[in-house]
Design a protein around this motif. Structure first.
Motif, short mmCIF file in Angstrom:
data_model
loop_
_atom_site.label_atom_id
_atom_site.label_comp_id
_atom_site.label_asym_id
_atom_site.label_seq_id
_atom_site.Cartn_x
_atom_site.Cartn_y
_atom_site.Cartn_z
N ASP A 1 0.82 -1.21 0.00
CA ASP A 1 0.00 0.00 0.00
C ASP A 1 0.86 1.26 0.00
N VAL A 2 2.00 1.22 0.69
CA VAL A 2 2.91 2.36 0.68
C VAL A 2 3.52 2.56 -0.70
N LEU A 3 3.97 1.47 -1.31
CA LEU A 3 4.60 1.56 -2.63
C LEU A 3 3.61 2.04 -3.69
N GLU A 4 2.36 1.58 -3.60
CA GLU A 4 1.35 2.02 -4.56
C GLU A 4 1.05 3.51 -4.38
N ALA A 5 1.00 3.97 -3.13
CA ALA A 5 0.74 5.39 -2.89
C ALA A 5 1.90 6.25 -3.39
N ILE A 6 3.14 5.79 -3.18
CA ILE A 6 4.31 6.53 -3.68
C ILE A 6 4.28 6.58 -5.20
N LYS A 7 4.00 5.45 -5.82
CA LYS A 7 3.95 5.40 -7.29
C LYS A 7 2.89 6.34 -7.85
N LEU A 8 1.71 6.34 -7.24
CA LEU A 8 0.64 7.21 -7.72
C LEU A 8 1.00 8.69 -7.53
N SER A 9 1.57 9.03 -6.38
CA SER A 9 1.94 10.43 -6.13
C SER A 9 3.00 10.90 -7.12
N LEU A 10 3.99 10.06 -7.40
CA LEU A 10 5.02 10.42 -8.37
C LEU A 10 4.43 10.58 -9.76
N GLN A 11 3.53 9.68 -10.13
CA GLN A 11 2.90 9.75 -11.45
C GLN A 11 2.08 11.02 -11.60
N VAL A 12 1.28 11.34 -10.60
CA VAL A 12 0.45 12.54 -10.65
C VAL A 12 1.31 13.79 -10.67
N ALA A 13 2.35 13.83 -9.81
CA ALA A 13 3.21 15.01 -9.75
C ALA A 13 3.93 15.24 -11.07
N CYS A 14 4.42 14.18 -11.69
CA CYS A 14 5.13 14.33 -12.98
C CYS A 14 4.18 14.83 -14.07
N LEU A 15 2.98 14.26 -14.16
CA LEU A 15 2.03 14.69 -15.19
C LEU A 15 1.57 16.13 -14.95
N ALA A 16 1.26 16.47 -13.70
CA ALA A 16 0.82 17.83 -13.39
C ALA A 16 1.93 18.84 -13.68
#
Length: 268
Positions: A60-75
């Motif tokens: 759950d931690v790794l998935e949250a980190i992955k999602l946050s990085l993905q969103v931050a890069c796209l934004a």
């Protein structure tokens, strides 16, 4: 004779203010290495790196980190494109409604996050868009654009117009002038704006709460962990990670833009 150095009392007051502001953060950093799993065992009983291994082994931690990085890069990518285009359109020429457009660009970051989140949620519902990664990215990009816009337009206003005119006089077209003259001058401003936008997006929680739906970014994961006292050591480790990921780009942007004309001026 007047001294340029601050008095001892003023320096003590400044350090006291810094300590007051950063003391809670220091507590989180300290307890991330505590050997005990109790949330309120003071002083810490020992030093360990066990909780780092526990945190990074949890899916759950790794998935949250992955999602946050993905969103931050796209934004950040969207903000770089839209912020640069907006600043290029507004920095030089005067036209009717220019001030209103500038205000509308800056408004998303000036408004309270809960207002922006509610407005975005209402807009997505009216358009039939389900909350998810797309809505999170759009929500983050609305205020990240402001960061890039402010950095780029400040640099454009300092860029020497004689360089652009000389390029055009020597036969360069608009694209060549942008590529070889304007873009090198905007390099550090774009990098600083992108780093600040990334940091702002990575730890955003208020707007994300309204636009995430069932998705869980790292800040939302941290918020949900408040109801789980047994996971406090892991929560402290993840909180320290968020602080580092957001602090380092901010420090990098500061060093890129400090020094006035020497860095943010007309030179490369």
């Amino acid at each position: 004779m007047h001294s340029e150095r601050a008095s001892l009392s003023l320096r003590l007051a400044a350090w006291g203010g810094l300590l007051f502001l950063h003391f809670p953060i220091l507590i989180i950093l300290l307890y991330a290495f505590n050997t005990e799993d109790s949330a309120f065992s003071f002083p810490p009983r020992g030093f360990t790196l066990k909780w780092f291994a526990v945190a990074f082994s949890r899916p759950d931690v790794l998935e949250a980190i992955k999602l946050s990085l993905q969103v931050a890069c796209l934004a950040t990518l969207i903000a770089l494109v839209l912020g640069t285009l907006a600043s290029a359109a507004l920095y030089k020429r005067n036209f009717f409604g220019k001030e209103s457009i500038s205000l509308m660009l800056i408004l998303p970051i000036a408004l309270p996050g809960i207002i922006t989140g509610l407005a975005l949620l209402s807009a997505f519902k009216s358009l039939g868009i389900e909350p998810g990664i797309f809505s999170i990215v759009v929500g983050h990009a609305t205020f990240c654009v402001v960061i890039v816009y402010n950095n780029v337009i400040a640099r454009l206003r300092r860029t020497s117009q004689s360089l652009i005119e000389a390029s055009m006089d020597l036969g360069a077209d608009g694209w060549q002038t942008f590529r070889y003259i304007i873009l090198p001058n905007l390099g550090s401003a774009l990098l600083a704006g992108g780093m600040l936008a990334f940091a702002l997006s990575f730890d955003e929680i208020i707007v994300t709460t309204f636009t995430a739906g069932h998705e869980r970014t790292l800040p939302i994961w941290l918020l949900n962990q408040l109801s789980r006292p047994r996971d406090v050591p892991v929560t402290n480790v993840v909180a320290m990670l968020v602080m580092l990921v957001t602090m380092l780009p901010i420090l990098g942007a500061y060093y890129l833009t400090r020094g006035g004309e020497g860095v943010a001026g007309s030179g490369k």
